[in-house]
Structures are given as C-alpha cells and as structure tokens.
Motif scaffolding. Structure first.
Motif, PDB file in Angstrom:
ATOM      1  N   GLN A   1       0.825  -1.207   0.000  1.00 16.61           N
ATOM      2  CA  GLN A   1       0.000   0.000   0.000  1.00 16.61           C
ATOM      3  C   GLN A   1       0.857   1.254   0.000  1.00 16.61           C
ATOM      4  O   GLN A   1       0.564   2.233  -0.696  1.00 16.61           O
ATOM      5  CB  GLN A   1      -0.924   0.005   1.226  1.00 16.61           C
ATOM      6  N   ARG A   2       1.917   1.220   0.777  1.00 17.70           N
ATOM      7  CA  ARG A   2       2.740   2.420   0.929  1.00 17.70           C
ATOM      8  C   ARG A   2       3.598   2.672  -0.310  1.00 17.70           C
ATOM      9  O   ARG A   2       3.773   3.805  -0.737  1.00 17.70           O
ATOM     10  CB  ARG A   2       3.633   2.281   2.163  1.00 17.70           C
ATOM     11  N   TRP A   3       4.156   1.608  -0.877  1.00 19.47           N
ATOM     12  CA  TRP A   3       5.066   1.763  -2.012  1.00 19.47           C
ATOM     13  C   TRP A   3       4.341   1.872  -3.346  1.00 19.47           C
ATOM     14  O   TRP A   3       4.754   2.632  -4.218  1.00 19.47           O
ATOM     15  CB  TRP A   3       6.039   0.589  -2.069  1.00 19.47           C
ATOM     16  N   PHE A   4       3.259   1.087  -3.518  1.00 13.25           N
ATOM     17  CA  PHE A   4       2.609   1.005  -4.826  1.00 13.25           C
ATOM     18  C   PHE A   4       1.168   1.501  -4.829  1.00 13.25           C
ATOM     19  O   PHE A   4       0.541   1.575  -5.881  1.00 13.25           O
ATOM     20  CB  PHE A   4       2.641  -0.443  -5.335  1.00 13.25           C
ATOM     21  N   GLY A   5       0.625   1.784  -3.655  1.00 18.17           N
ATOM     22  CA  GLY A   5      -0.724   2.330  -3.588  1.00 18.17           C
ATOM     23  C   GLY A   5      -1.833   1.320  -3.812  1.00 18.17           C
ATOM     24  O   GLY A   5      -2.965   1.704  -4.131  1.00 18.17           O
ATOM     25  N   PHE A   6      -1.551   0.035  -3.661  1.00 16.45           N
ATOM     26  CA  PHE A   6      -2.600  -0.974  -3.797  1.00 16.45           C
ATOM     27  C   PHE A   6      -2.312  -2.135  -2.858  1.00 16.45           C
ATOM     28  O   PHE A   6      -1.179  -2.339  -2.428  1.00 16.45           O
ATOM     29  CB  PHE A   6      -2.697  -1.475  -5.243  1.00 16.45           C
ATOM     30  N   GLN A   7      -3.374  -2.900  -2.578  1.00 18.30           N
ATOM     31  CA  GLN A   7      -3.263  -4.045  -1.692  1.00 18.30           C
ATOM     32  C   GLN A   7      -3.563  -5.315  -2.473  1.00 18.30           C
ATOM     33  O   GLN A   7      -4.675  -5.501  -2.966  1.00 18.30           O
ATOM     34  CB  GLN A   7      -4.243  -3.924  -0.519  1.00 18.30           C
ATOM     35  N   PRO A   8      -2.589  -6.221  -2.641  1.00 17.30           N
ATOM     36  CA  PRO A   8      -2.878  -7.490  -3.332  1.00 17.30           C
ATOM     37  C   PRO A   8      -3.962  -8.278  -2.594  1.00 17.30           C
ATOM     38  O   PRO A   8      -4.119  -8.148  -1.383  1.00 17.30           O
ATOM     39  CB  PRO A   8      -1.534  -8.235  -3.279  1.00 17.30           C
ATOM     40  N   ASN A   9      -4.707  -9.066  -3.343  1.00 17.91           N
ATOM     41  CA  ASN A   9      -5.732  -9.915  -2.747  1.00 17.91           C
ATOM     42  C   ASN A   9      -5.049 -11.030  -1.958  1.00 17.91           C
ATOM     43  O   ASN A   9      -4.455 -11.944  -2.535  1.00 17.91           O
ATOM     44  CB  ASN A   9      -6.632 -10.504  -3.837  1.00 17.91           C
ATOM     45  N   THR A  10      -5.116 -10.942  -0.657  1.00 21.70           N
ATOM     46  CA  THR A  10      -4.371 -11.876   0.189  1.00 21.70           C
ATOM     47  C   THR A  10      -4.912 -13.301   0.107  1.00 21.70           C
ATOM     48  O   THR A  10      -4.156 -14.265   0.288  1.00 21.70           O
ATOM     49  CB  THR A  10      -4.387 -11.411   1.651  1.00 21.70           C
ATOM     50  N   LYS A  11      -6.211 -13.444  -0.164  1.00 18.30           N
ATOM     51  CA  LYS A  11      -6.785 -14.791  -0.278  1.00 18.30           C
ATOM     52  C   LYS A  11      -6.251 -15.487  -1.522  1.00 18.30           C
ATOM     53  O   LYS A  11      -5.830 -16.645  -1.470  1.00 18.30           O
ATOM     54  CB  LYS A  11      -8.309 -14.718  -0.309  1.00 18.30           C
ATOM     55  N   TRP A  12      -6.262 -14.793  -2.644  1.00 19.46           N
ATOM     56  CA  TRP A  12      -5.740 -15.380  -3.874  1.00 19.46           C
ATOM     57  C   TRP A  12      -4.251 -15.672  -3.744  1.00 19.46           C
ATOM     58  O   TRP A  12      -3.757 -16.701  -4.220  1.00 19.46           O
ATOM     59  CB  TRP A  12      -6.000 -14.448  -5.061  1.00 19.46           C
ATOM     60  N   ALA A  13      -3.520 -14.768  -3.111  1.00 23.96           N
ATOM     61  CA  ALA A  13      -2.077 -14.963  -2.936  1.00 23.96           C
ATOM     62  C   ALA A  13      -1.796 -16.208  -2.105  1.00 23.96           C
ATOM     63  O   ALA A  13      -0.885 -16.986  -2.413  1.00 23.96           O
ATOM     64  CB  ALA A  13      -1.459 -13.729  -2.286  1.00 23.96           C
TER      65      ALA A  13
END
Length: 240
Positions: A138-150
C-alpha cells in the motif's frame, strides 16, 4: 493497515530493530536450508516401499509439515495479524487446498520442475507475506494485493515443490494413490498441530504490550528468512 505502515516507516530509522531481526534469522537458519529436504531414513523408506502403507505415509506427511520450516514460516506470516478463528480457518484452508492439489497432480502426472526454482519461489512467498504484514504494498505502490488469492497461489507452489521432491525418489506405482492420499492427510494433520502451537504462542504474545512494538522486527526477521531461502536456492541453481 495504515497503522502498521506508519510503524514500518518509523522503524526504518531504527538500526537496533534491524539488528534484532537479523539476529533472529541467524538463529533460525542455523540448520539445513533446503525447504523440502527429507530425512535420509525417510528417503530410503519411500524408495523401497511397495503396496498400500497408509499409516506410515500419514506419519511421513505429518513429520514433513511439522519440520518443514518453509511452510511454517509462511503460515506464521499468514496468521500474524489474524485474530478471528473464522479468518484463520479460511486462509489455512486456502493454503491446504493449493498445497494438496499440486502435490497430488504433480506426482500422479509425473510433471516436475527444477527444485531450486520452486523452492526459491516458496522463499519469495515468505517475503511477500512479511511485506504484506508491514503494509509495504500500500505504501510503495498504492494498492493491496488480494491476500486470499495470494495464499491459494503460493499454496500451489508449496505443494508443487513437494511433488517435485517426491518424484525424485521414484516412489513405487504399487499403492501410489492411497499412499499419496495418506501422505496428504498426514500433511494436514501436521499443519493443524503446528498451527495450534503457533496460535497458542501468538495468543500469549498478543496479550503483552510488546506485541505491537516488536511486530515490525518479527516481520523483518520473517522477510529476511525468505530472502535467505531464496539466496540458497539460487546459489544451488547456479552451481548445479
């Protein structure tokens, strides 16, 4: 997550915190760094066995999970900020589905990949989860990967890594499917036992005032563990 991103930013200036993380990893990796290593005696048993051996393979599966620190590091990262049993159960189930699917698929189809490459990706899964816990995406790229899919996708890689190792042992086709199912059942039993121990320890730690103060150091240690694992595997690939 923004709260932990703030911790991440502030702790970057704290050299002592980094030192604690590195010290923890030095202790953690004072043993064999190959993520899917199998004990020599177990290797011989797998290679020489023939026919359906349900309970021995359940034992081998449980032993692999309890001693498989790559799996445990990833699970530790996954549950680090999960407090509700419903959420923990969901993520652990996703990991188990991914792990079981590719292990069975890889062995039954005979499809394998370079073990060093797979284990390097597994190391990256540990790095990913530590960075996610630190709010870095979030801090570096401004988005949150989908943790469930990951969690599901990295579960696929964890299982494929084990399948690759099992294929190297040329396990007997006689009783192969029942033995693999038994092994997988053992893996899930071992996962539940390891998860239970981790949750008990985490539960005590979360009740102390030090949890939030040391959360950054713990995840730096986790991230460093992943990078060390990646480094070992890439080194092995280069000299193989």
């Amino acid at each position: 997550m923004s709260y932990y991103a703030t911790i991440f930013e502030n702790a970057l200036r704290n050299r002592l915190t980094f030192a604690l993380g590195i010290l923890a990893l030095t202790f953690c990796f004072g043993f064999d760094a190959f993520a899917h290593g199998v004990a020599e005696g177990d290797q011989g048993y797998i290679q020489e066995s023939s026919g359906v051996l349900f309970w021995p393979f359940v034992y081998l599966g449980a032993k692999h999970m309890v001693t498989g620190y790559d799996h445990l590091l990833f699970l530790f990262g996954v549950i680090f900020f999960l407090y509700r049993m419903k959420d923990i159960g969901l993520y652990v189930t996703l990991f188990a589905i991914g792990h079981s699917t590719t292990m069975l698929f890889g062995v039954l189809t005979g499809i394998s990949a370079n073990a060093y490459v797979i284990d390097a990706i597994i190391g990256l899964s540990v790095v990913y989860k530590a960075l996610d816990n630190l709010g870095a995406f979030q801090r570096w790229f401004g988005f949150q990967p989908n943790t469930k899919w990951a969690t599901l996708i990295f579960g696929f890689f964890h299982g494929f890594g084990l399948a690759t190792k099992i294929l190297e042992f040329e396990i007997s086709p006689d009783g192969l499917l029942p033995n693999l199912i038994a092994f997988n059942i053992g893996v899930e039993i071992g996962q539940l036992l390891a998860l239970g121990a981790i949750l008990i320890l985490m539960g005590f730690w979360r009740r102390t005032s030090s949890f939030h103060r040391h959360a950054f150091a713990a995840n730096v240690a986790l991230m460093t563990a992943g990078f060390i694992l990646v480094g070992y595997q890439l080194t092995g690939l280069a000299v193989a």
